[in-house]
Write a protein that holds these residues in place. Sequence first.
Motif: not given
Length: 185
Positions: A133-139, A150-157
Amino acid sequence: MPQYDKSDIERRMAGAVEALKGDLSGLRTGRANTSLLDPVVAEVYGAMMPLAQVATVSAPEPRMLSVQVWDKANVSAVEKGITKANLGLNPMTDGQTIRLPMPDLTEERRKDLAKLAGEYGEKAKIAARNVRRDGMESLKADEKAKEISEDERKRLEDEVQKMTDKTVADIDTAVEKKVQEILTQ
């Protein structure tokens, strides 16, 4: 400066697994294991101290633990600490040595210990999910601050989710191994 830190998330998830393994090592199986006494603390010199700081713990026999207290004045405090830890052990004092015979586990006690192992596993999974959850929130914060697309965020999620899935699988494996050990000893 991006908030997302992959190495921090990996470290925290690995920490959840390590904490679980420490908890599981304290659960008693049929044979003597010195790590069983790791959670024991004794009140000596006016402070609560871990057993490892006031005595040497060994397993001279498969079904016996031996605690060699360094200072004779602390023997009763160590004995009290072992009793208070509620490990189901009956300390027998002989000078500066405390012997702890390992009683056979009843079927009911085995089931209770297996259930406790499952509870420890659940706590570790909750810790891993909190890290996710912390990782997703920081992304999301990084995307909002225009640090990543946005694409980078989705890949990292997806990457964070894969780390979480692997951690949960490790937790399940550790718990299952310990439950088998408890039920078959």
